[in-house]
Design an enzyme around this catalytic site. Sequence first.
Site, PDB file in Angstrom:
ATOM      1  N   GLU A 198       0.838  -1.200   0.000  1.00 52.83           N
ATOM      2  CA  GLU A 198       0.000   0.000   0.000  1.00 52.83           C
ATOM      3  C   GLU A 198       0.874   1.252   0.000  1.00 52.83           C
ATOM      4  OE1 GLU A 198      -3.974  -1.772   2.164  1.00 52.83           O
ATOM      5  OE2 GLU A 198      -2.460  -0.898   3.462  1.00 52.83           O
ATOM      6  N   GLY A 251       7.121  -1.844   5.741  1.00 55.70           N
ATOM      7  CA  GLY A 251       8.496  -2.328   5.682  1.00 55.70           C
ATOM      8  C   GLY A 251       9.485  -1.451   6.406  1.00 55.70           C
ATOM      9  N   GLU A 252      10.687  -1.996   6.562  1.00 55.84           N
ATOM     10  CA  GLU A 252      11.778  -1.260   7.192  1.00 55.84           C
ATOM     11  C   GLU A 252      12.796  -0.926   6.086  1.00 55.84           C
ATOM     12  OE1 GLU A 252      12.826   0.303   9.980  1.00 55.84           O
ATOM     13  OE2 GLU A 252      14.629   0.585   8.788  1.00 55.84           O
ATOM     14  N   CYS A 257       1.856  -2.029  15.663  1.00 56.85           N
ATOM     15  CA  CYS A 257       1.762  -1.748  14.225  1.00 56.85           C
ATOM     16  C   CYS A 257       1.105  -2.899  13.458  1.00 56.85           C
ATOM     17  CB  CYS A 257       3.155  -1.482  13.662  1.00 56.85           C
ATOM     18  SG  CYS A 257       3.160  -1.131  11.888  1.00 56.85           S
ATOM     19  N   CYS A 277       6.606  -6.741   6.796  1.00 54.92           N
ATOM     20  CA  CYS A 277       7.727  -6.163   7.544  1.00 54.92           C
ATOM     21  C   CYS A 277       8.337  -7.221   8.429  1.00 54.92           C
ATOM     22  CB  CYS A 277       7.236  -4.993   8.406  1.00 54.92           C
ATOM     23  SG  CYS A 277       8.583  -4.062   9.188  1.00 54.92           S
ATOM     24  N   ASN A 337      -3.006   5.264  16.305  1.00 53.96           N
ATOM     25  CA  ASN A 337      -4.116   4.746  15.516  1.00 53.96           C
ATOM     26  C   ASN A 337      -4.406   3.332  15.970  1.00 53.96           C
ATOM     27  OD1 ASN A 337      -4.194   7.100  13.747  1.00 53.96           O
ATOM     28  ND2 ASN A 337      -2.202   6.366  13.074  1.00 53.96           N
ATOM     29  N   CYS A 379      -0.659   6.098   9.957  1.00 53.33           N
ATOM     30  CA  CYS A 379       0.537   5.409  10.449  1.00 53.33           C
ATOM     31  C   CYS A 379       0.170   4.100  11.137  1.00 53.33           C
ATOM     32  CB  CYS A 379       1.283   6.256  11.478  1.00 53.33           C
ATOM     33  SG  CYS A 379       1.866   7.815  10.869  1.00 53.33           S
ATOM     34  N   CYS A 414       3.596   8.604   0.767  1.00 55.97           N
ATOM     35  CA  CYS A 414       4.133   7.702   1.785  1.00 55.97           C
ATOM     36  C   CYS A 414       4.256   6.339   1.110  1.00 55.97           C
ATOM     37  CB  CYS A 414       3.181   7.666   2.979  1.00 55.97           C
ATOM     38  SG  CYS A 414       3.657   6.465   4.234  1.00 55.97           S
ATOM     39  N   SER A 448      11.924   6.104  14.399  1.00 53.10           N
ATOM     40  CA  SER A 448      10.732   5.783  15.196  1.00 53.10           C
ATOM     41  C   SER A 448      11.194   5.340  16.571  1.00 53.10           C
ATOM     42  CB  SER A 448       9.937   4.670  14.508  1.00 53.10           C
ATOM     43  OG  SER A 448       9.594   5.075  13.210  1.00 53.10           O
ATOM     44  N   LEU A 449      11.156   6.263  17.492  1.00 52.63           N
ATOM     45  CA  LEU A 449      11.775   5.988  18.799  1.00 52.63           C
ATOM     46  C   LEU A 449      10.760   5.423  19.794  1.00 52.63           C
ATOM     47  CD1 LEU A 449      14.603   6.227  20.060  1.00 52.63           C
ATOM     48  CD2 LEU A 449      13.909   8.433  20.997  1.00 52.63           C
ATOM     49  N   HIS A 450       9.742   6.195  20.103  1.00 54.49           N
ATOM     50  CA  HIS A 450       8.648   5.785  20.995  1.00 54.49           C
ATOM     51  C   HIS A 450       9.036   5.586  22.454  1.00 54.49           C
ATOM     52  CE1 HIS A 450       6.280   5.611  17.432  1.00 54.49           C
ATOM     53  NE2 HIS A 450       6.865   4.529  16.956  1.00 54.49           N
ATOM     54  N   CYS A 501       7.054  -4.629  15.834  1.00 51.45           N
ATOM     55  CA  CYS A 501       6.494  -3.590  16.700  1.00 51.45           C
ATOM     56  C   CYS A 501       5.072  -3.990  17.080  1.00 51.45           C
ATOM     57  CB  CYS A 501       6.500  -2.244  15.984  1.00 51.45           C
ATOM     58  SG  CYS A 501       8.130  -1.782  15.410  1.00 51.45           S
TER      59      CYS A 501
END
Length: 336
Positions: A84, A155-156, A111, A104, A286, A329, A97, A210-212, A108
């Site tokens: 997508e 994906g990464e 996600c 992936c 989300n 996201c 995007c 992407s830390l979080h 996470c």
Amino acid sequence: MTKDQLRDFFVDQGDKAFRGNQVYEWLWQKSAHSFDAMTNISKETRSMLEEHFVINHIKVDQMQRSSDGTIKNAVRLHDGLVVESVLIPTETRTTACVSSQVGCSLDCRFCATARLKRMRNLNPDEIYDQVVAIDNESRLYFNRPLSNIVFMGMGEPLMNYNNVLNAIEKITSPEGLGMSPKRIVVSTSGVPKMIKRMADEKVKFGLAVSLHSAIDEVRTSIMPFNATFPLKDLREALEYWYAQTKSRITYEYVVWSGINDTKEAVDALVKFCKFAPSKVNIIEYNPIDDGEFQQASAKAVEMYQNILEQNGITVTVRRSRGKDIDAACGQLANKQ
Ligand code: SAH
């Protein structure tokens, strides 16, 4: 094929090397889907090409439009797999995007893409074609060309390093789309070795992480691969990145209640990113599941904003776009 390989192919066929340039231009700059579209090349040469090659062009299988203008494409690849990509319009820009892998390999826990597992890497042309498709949609629906690209789809990107860099090379080349690398951001969960490699290659695009959480124990509990690439290694790689590129680092950060909505968590974040000019994008959560993760209170987000600002760190709070069509996201999961 590279341009040189195409040129050599035509020489081997007893034709002119220049023909290779023409075909290359059709493939990249003009995004031809078939050899028949290559009208400045003779019919005989076109059918000869048909015998030797295929053009594995992507196909936008389904397009969904959100009430906020966001568009999501389900993109079918030559082998039937689907990824997508999303077009995000604002007053002044259109951002694409794009995905870098089918599924992936990271895990996470918040996600939706992580649940798909990684099927394969995307090739440079498959990444490039997503950009072209969104550029066309931007012109058609918003009367303006695409202005920005973020590698924040499925994906990464740093686990498909060569193909992502090759795609960016084509996107920024005058022989491709001629876009400025300053309008491109690659987002990573943090693969230290690859961040250093980008730094060595002095890439000109932006980096987002992407830390979080800046506390190992917490980060590992929500992003289990952090056990393999702990914060110390990530931080060291980012210091190296900044030393080499002098380019500001952006952090993506979701605040969840009961996970990272404490003062201790903010202090750790400040300590982690203070070494270089930084920007923290606080993104809205989300929901993707049964409520294991909950968006933190507005008060907690305000606390983040205040403390970060007091420490000279730029902070923005982002509202989600395209939520109603699962385009926000962490929601890209080939639901259709
Ligand atoms: N693998 C790369 C590229 C994906 S970017 C990376 O991790 O950076 C997708 C962004 O959305 C990441 O910042 C990710 O952490 C974030 N994200 C994932 N799930 C989310 C969710 N449910 N709500 C909000 N953001 C999410």
